[in-house]
Design an enzyme around this catalytic site. Structure first.
Site, PDB file in Angstrom:
ATOM      1  N   GLU A 128       0.852  -1.183   0.000  1.00  0.00           N
ATOM      2  CA  GLU A 128       0.000   0.000   0.000  1.00  0.00           C
ATOM      3  C   GLU A 128       0.902   1.252   0.000  1.00  0.00           C
ATOM      4  O   GLU A 128       1.860   1.279   0.765  1.00  0.00           O
ATOM      5  CB  GLU A 128      -0.905   0.043   1.231  1.00  0.00           C
ATOM      6  CG  GLU A 128      -1.901   1.189   1.157  1.00  0.00           C
ATOM      7  CD  GLU A 128      -2.891   1.213   2.329  1.00  0.00           C
ATOM      8  OE1 GLU A 128      -2.736   0.422   3.281  1.00  0.00           O
ATOM      9  OE2 GLU A 128      -3.808   2.034   2.244  1.00  0.00           O
ATOM     10  N   GLY A 268       2.890   2.632  10.756  1.00  0.00           N
ATOM     11  CA  GLY A 268       2.644   1.850  11.963  1.00  0.00           C
ATOM     12  C   GLY A 268       2.494   0.364  11.694  1.00  0.00           C
ATOM     13  O   GLY A 268       3.155  -0.465  12.324  1.00  0.00           O
ATOM     14  N   GLU A 271      -2.411  -3.940   6.924  1.00  0.00           N
ATOM     15  CA  GLU A 271      -3.465  -4.942   7.068  1.00  0.00           C
ATOM     16  C   GLU A 271      -3.506  -6.005   5.981  1.00  0.00           C
ATOM     17  O   GLU A 271      -4.572  -6.569   5.720  1.00  0.00           O
ATOM     18  CB  GLU A 271      -4.815  -4.214   7.087  1.00  0.00           C
ATOM     19  CG  GLU A 271      -5.253  -3.575   5.742  1.00  0.00           C
ATOM     20  CD  GLU A 271      -4.912  -2.105   5.573  1.00  0.00           C
ATOM     21  OE1 GLU A 271      -3.965  -1.642   6.230  1.00  0.00           O
ATOM     22  OE2 GLU A 271      -5.586  -1.425   4.782  1.00  0.00           O
ATOM     23  N   GLU A 305      -5.616  -2.954  12.576  1.00  0.00           N
ATOM     24  CA  GLU A 305      -5.262  -3.785  11.409  1.00  0.00           C
ATOM     25  C   GLU A 305      -6.195  -4.992  11.323  1.00  0.00           C
ATOM     26  O   GLU A 305      -6.618  -5.377  10.239  1.00  0.00           O
ATOM     27  CB  GLU A 305      -3.797  -4.235  11.474  1.00  0.00           C
ATOM     28  CG  GLU A 305      -2.772  -3.112  11.649  1.00  0.00           C
ATOM     29  CD  GLU A 305      -2.926  -1.955  10.674  1.00  0.00           C
ATOM     30  OE1 GLU A 305      -3.407  -2.166   9.537  1.00  0.00           O
ATOM     31  OE2 GLU A 305      -2.574  -0.806  11.053  1.00  0.00           O
ATOM     32  N   HIS A 308      -9.495  -4.039   9.829  1.00  0.00           N
ATOM     33  CA  HIS A 308      -9.433  -3.831   8.380  1.00  0.00           C
ATOM     34  C   HIS A 308      -9.885  -5.080   7.617  1.00  0.00           C
ATOM     35  O   HIS A 308     -10.260  -4.972   6.445  1.00  0.00           O
ATOM     36  CB  HIS A 308      -8.007  -3.489   7.949  1.00  0.00           C
ATOM     37  CG  HIS A 308      -7.694  -2.018   7.883  1.00  0.00           C
ATOM     38  ND1 HIS A 308      -8.541  -1.100   7.305  1.00  0.00           N
ATOM     39  CD2 HIS A 308      -6.603  -1.316   8.291  1.00  0.00           C
ATOM     40  CE1 HIS A 308      -7.977   0.106   7.366  1.00  0.00           C
ATOM     41  NE2 HIS A 308      -6.813   0.003   7.969  1.00  0.00           N
ATOM     42  N   GLU A 327     -10.061   3.854   6.068  1.00  0.00           N
ATOM     43  CA  GLU A 327      -9.268   4.331   7.209  1.00  0.00           C
ATOM     44  C   GLU A 327     -10.115   5.049   8.259  1.00  0.00           C
ATOM     45  O   GLU A 327      -9.997   4.771   9.448  1.00  0.00           O
ATOM     46  CB  GLU A 327      -8.112   5.210   6.731  1.00  0.00           C
ATOM     47  CG  GLU A 327      -7.060   4.465   5.895  1.00  0.00           C
ATOM     48  CD  GLU A 327      -6.458   3.253   6.598  1.00  0.00           C
ATOM     49  OE1 GLU A 327      -6.635   3.097   7.815  1.00  0.00           O
ATOM     50  OE2 GLU A 327      -5.799   2.449   5.908  1.00  0.00           O
TER      51      GLU A 327
HETATM   52  N1  TRP Z   1      -3.156   0.833   5.692  1.00  0.00           N
HETATM   53  C1  TRP Z   1      -2.222   1.100   6.746  1.00  0.00           C
HETATM   54  C2  TRP Z   1      -3.077   1.369   7.979  1.00  0.00           C
HETATM   55  O1  TRP Z   1      -3.448   0.503   8.652  1.00  0.00           O
HETATM   56  C3  TRP Z   1      -1.354   2.272   6.472  1.00  0.00           C
HETATM   57  C4  TRP Z   1      -0.023   1.973   5.886  1.00  0.00           C
HETATM   58  C5  TRP Z   1       0.897   1.127   6.354  1.00  0.00           C
HETATM   59  C6  TRP Z   1       0.588   2.583   4.789  1.00  0.00           C
HETATM   60  N2  TRP Z   1       2.023   1.164   5.601  1.00  0.00           N
HETATM   61  C7  TRP Z   1       1.852   2.057   4.628  1.00  0.00           C
HETATM   62  C8  TRP Z   1       0.174   3.529   3.908  1.00  0.00           C
HETATM   63  C9  TRP Z   1       2.707   2.461   3.645  1.00  0.00           C
HETATM   64  C10 TRP Z   1       1.038   3.942   2.905  1.00  0.00           C
HETATM   65  C11 TRP Z   1       2.295   3.413   2.771  1.00  0.00           C
HETATM   66  O2  TRP Z   1      -3.489   2.440   8.236  1.00  0.00           O
HETATM   67 ZN    ZN Z   2      -5.667   1.642   8.537  1.00  0.00          ZN
END
Ligand code: TRP
Ligand code: ZN
Length: 880
Positions: A128, A268, A271, A305, A308, A327
């Site tokens: 992501e 952080g 998911e 997570e 999600h 989100e």
């Molecule tokens: N989707 C992740 C979340 O739980 C966010 C995320 C994690 C993310 N790593 C990333 C977004 C790297 C962009 C790039 O919120």
């Molecule tokens: Zn998220």
């Protein structure tokens, strides 16, 4: 290095892809510097699309090693391959066909931490938002859902562990010490949810039986030797799984749920379906190394997570403009989870503080954007407080407007309708409208209009007529993106507070009122309450029912009245904090010296009363006693900010309260001394936080950190130790006792990077003229690394976002240091570099001389030749 292209992606340009990828079979041959990826894509041409329409696949820094269509190697004139694009022109006439693509990767050289990379010798992926295109050419967009089968081959000695999404369907050994595993994920998913992990890690296993009686294997993978530190994360995972069943009826859907902790991670956690990858600081905890705040973060992020899996994975986003669909909703769900696990009011106050500290400034500055943005040039820059936190507040308002039952019915309908799909905000809102019969057309403006609405409130009371009139006007700051601002649907939870509880009223006119919620829909409402026996004070926005500001706040007397009498606990905190902010603001404006009094007697009395009031939870008392941060005061002042004056006022305020309530604080400090063994539960954490607040005031009253030094020496847990060390380093940064304590901490934890992050952060946030020199010196410490996002954030991020006087030095050296650090980091990790730059988002609010220094530092950065699109985007918007 990715080059700046200047392309802007617009929401209104969305159209479905010409081709679908129904199946994705991947085969990885893992080598640190020469990994081979073979992808076999089962393609379907969408109905109505001409057979001569080329198939255009996304790439990012890719090297093509081979390409076949329906098993036949393509002639060179049948396609064009670039690092960022593969266009296949020569395609079969049939609607379905296969494309086989071979790419070669160098995971060891991947410092962007996007795509396939190595962290401490473990292969891992982050896809992501657009990282999958760094692995193979693909339709790398969230509305292309595919069923994945993944074969991983590696040397068994280097990577005994081979993981991907779904279920392991095969594994075995190969020649020359190699082995393999094959994973199949039955749920169609977008490429951003793909994950692969391979390496040599320890594991903690447990299991969970779902509401329908299915057994799910739970596995958390961590570095060998760290297994005991994953116990709390495992417990949080099981509680999350149970809670999602109880609160939302959502059951887990695979036979295994895996979490892997890695030490190099841009955010952080992530998911990925069935295989969450975490920044290890959000997994690992024990009392020796983690604070109560760390435990609370772990609980919240594990839950986030996991949640999600339904809000994000089963139902994903049609495009990245819809990011808040997963989100905002998932943050709302993790907030509710934590509220149920801990204290609801305390959790809500913590959320509001965070929202105001991060989202409000974003929404008030050059980086403001709607919860659903309409354009972006770099999507990574839109993982923001607005999308996440304000996105969650918008979902919370839907619940406030519909009530809990209809809210749940709407969410159930959303899950029923869109399971397996890539959805939009419109579809989300429609489910709530259809389930509740409520029109959310006006409400939808919350997704469209950036900025924080302000409410202007006026009231009058007519004793003879027993009539209370409340006039509320909503106003948005001047439009940021051009569109005229329309009045929003703002739910205001309220009560009319009298000396002995909420006052009854018999009728109300001028706005729709349901239960304890006023529905503001017009620019201005005059709400007339009849049958009001005594003069009330209106308590508005109970529970922070809408993300808005109220200016001007009620006068000091009314705020003090609410702080003492509001029947709503949140309302009492809100009133007290408004009162405190106002008086601290006034002290800062007067350039009060460190000896002057900041608070009036009434305010001091309220503080002392709460400190001593055994009827309140410890954590609530601690929150009430925590002064707004210097950044909070700066935000409230709004412009021409002088960070030194705010700091002086803050010190004076701490000292005054410390003196005024010294006796109470001494009693708390001694009375709440730890007994028995450490437990991270909310009640025990609340006691520690109240005791530590008391300790801080005692130190401020005396202007020495002697007592903190004693706590540091005696403490048996990281919460107390880190807090004591912070007091020492911030009150007496150059005292021998402080330097000795820092040395002792370093000696104990030099091999524990996530603990050393605290050591970096404590020093980086010391309000001292020498701190910048210290920070520069610390970049040369063996424990620091320019490649690791956690190190960068704990030293450079903490200095720039968490040290108002040090960073905003009048000579501009703080800004120069940050911008030079960003240029350096941008060369290998643009995402982290761009994030660091957001520390400059409020630069226009500084007093003139600092503003000029900030502008010069950013202009120097902007003049550099090879900035990434990520940094260029933030820089352009910030300077505009
Ligand atoms: N989707 C992740 C979340 O739980 C966010 C995320 C994690 C993310 N790593 C990333 C977004 C790297 C962009 C790039 O919120
Ligand atoms: Zn998220």
């Amino acid at each position: 290095m990715r080059t700046e292209t200047g392309t802007v992606i617009r929401l209104e340009d969305y159209r479905p892809s010409d081709y679908l990828i129904e199946t994705t079979d991947l085969a990885f041959t893992l080598e640190p510097e020469g990994t081979v990826v073979r992808a076999k894509l089962g393609i379907r041409r969408r109905e109505g699309i001409a057979a001569d329409t080329p198939l255009s696949l996304d790439g990012d820094e890719l090297t093509l090693a081979g390409i076949k269509v329906n098993g036949e190697t393509l002639a060179e004139n049948g396609y064009t391959a670039a690092p960022d694009k593969l266009v296949i022109g020569e395609l079969p006439a049939d609607d379905t066909f296969t494309v086989e693509i071979e790419t070669t990767l160098d995971p060891a050289a991947n410092k962007q931490l996007m795509g396939l990379y190595r962290s401490n010798g473990t292969y891992c992926t982050q896809c992501e938002a657009e990282g999958f295109r760094r692995i193979t050419y693909f339709l790398d967009r969230p509305d292309v859902l595919s069923v994945y089968t993944v074969r991983i081959e590696a040397r068994a000695e280097d990577a005994p562990l081979l993981l991907s999404n779904g279920n392991r369907i095969d594994s075995g050994s190969l020649e020359n010490g190699w082995h393999y595993a094959v994973w199949h994920d039955p749920f169609p998913k977008p490429s951003y949810l793909f994950a692969l992990v391979a390496g040599n890690l320890g594991v903690v296993r447990d299991s969970f039986t779902t509401m329908s009686g299915r057994a799910v294997a739970l596995e958390i993978y961590v570095e060998h030797g760290k297994e005991p530190r994953a116990a709390y994360a495992m417990d949080a995972l099981k509680r999350s799984m149970k809670w999602d069943e109880d609160a939302f009826g959502r059951e887990y859907d695979l036979d295994v749920f895996m979490i892997v902790a890695v030490s190099d991670f841009n955010m952080g956690a992530m998911e990925n379906k069935g295989l969450n990858v975490f920044n290890d600081k959000y997994v690992l905890a024990d009392e020796r190394t983690a604070t109560d705040a760390d435990y609370a973060n772990i609980e919240a992020i594990i839950a986030h997570e996991y949640f999600h899996n339904w809000t994000g994975n089963r139902i994903t986003c049609r495009d990245w403009f819809q990011l808040c669909l997963k989100e905002g909703l998932t943050v709302f769900r993790d907030h509710e989870f934590s509220a149920d696990m801990r204290s609801r009011t305390v959790k809500r106050i913590a959320e509001v503080k965070l929202l105001k500290a991060h989202q409000f400034p974003e929404d008030a500055g050059p980086l403001a954007h709607p919860v659903r943005p309409r354009r972006y040039s770099e999507i990574n820059n839109f993982y923001t407080a607005t999308v996440y936190e304000k996105g969650s507040e918008v979902v919370r308002m839907i619940r406030t407007i519909l009530g809990p039952e209809k809210f749940r019915a709407g969410l159930d309908l959303y899950f029923d309708r869109h399971d397996g799909e890539a959805a939009t905000i419109e579809q989300f809102l429609k489910a709530f409208e259809d389930a509740s019969g409520t029109d959310l057309t006006q409400f939808a403006l919350w997704y469209e209009q950036p900025g924080t609405p302000n409410l202007t409130v006026d009231s009058k009371f007519d004793q003879d007529a027993k009539r209370f009139t409340l006039t509320i006007e909503q106003r948005l700051k001047p439009p940021i993106e051009g569109a005229p601002h329309q009045a929003m649907h703002i739910p205001v939870k309220f009560g009319l507070v009298g000396a002995s509880g909420d006052i009854e009223w018999t009728a109300a006119n001028g706005a729709e009122i349901t239960g304890d919620v006023i529905h503001l829909r017009q620019p201005k409402h005059e709400i007339v309450f009849e049958g009001v026996a005594e003069r009330p004070v209106a308590s508005l926005l109970r529970g922070f029912s809408a993300p808005v500001t109220v200016y001007p706040e009620p006068d000091d007397a009314d705020l003090a009245f609410l702080a003492r009498n509001d029947s709503d606990e949140y309302g009492r905190w809100q009133a007290l904090s408004a009162l405190v902010v106002r008086q601290m603001k006034q002290a800062a404006a007067k350039q009060a010296d460190a000896h002057a009094d900041v608070f009036d007697d009434a305010t001091c009395e309220i503080f002392t009363g709460i400190a001593a009031d055994e009827d309140y939870e410890h954590a609530f008392r601690a929150l009430c006693l925590t002064l707004p941060s210097e950044n909070d005061i700066a935000r409230e002042i709004g412009n021409d900010i002088d960070p030194d004056a705010i700091h002086a006022a803050h010190m004076a305020a701490s000292r005054q309260l410390g003196r005024v309530a010294e006796g109470v604080f001494a009693r708390l400090f001694h009375g709440l001394a730890p007994t028995g063994s450490y437990s991270p539960d909310a009640a025990s954490a609340g006691k520690r936080s109240l005791r530590n607040i008391a300790l801080a005031y005692l130190c401020h009253a005396d202007r020495t950190s002697d007592l903190a030094a004693k706590v540091f020496a005696d403490a048996d847990n990281m919460t107390d130790r880190a807090h004591a060390l912070t007091l020492m380093a911030h009150l007496q940064p150059r005292a021998d006792a402080t330097l000795d304590a820092l040395k002792a901490f370093q000696a104990e934890f030099r091999n524990e990077p996530i603990v050393m992050d605290k050591w970096f952060m404590i020093q980086a946030t010391a309000p001292d003229a020498k701190t910048l020199d210290t920070v520069k010196a610390l970049t040369n410490q063996p424990g620091f690394s320019w490649d690791n996002p956690n190190r960068i954030r704990s030293l450079i991020g903490a200095f720039s976002a968490g040290n108002p006087t040090g960073f905003n030095r009048a000579d501009g050296e703080g800004y120069q240091f940050l911008c030079q650090a960003i240029a350096r980091i941008d060369g290998h990790n643009p995402q982290v570099a761009a994030r660091l730059l957001t520390a400059m988002r409020s630069w226009k609010n500084l007093e003139q001389a600092r503003r000029e220094q900030a502008r010069m530092a950013m202009t120097a950065l902007a003049s550099k030749q090879h900035l990434s699109r990520d940094v260029r985007d933030i820089l352009d918007r910030t300077l505009a």
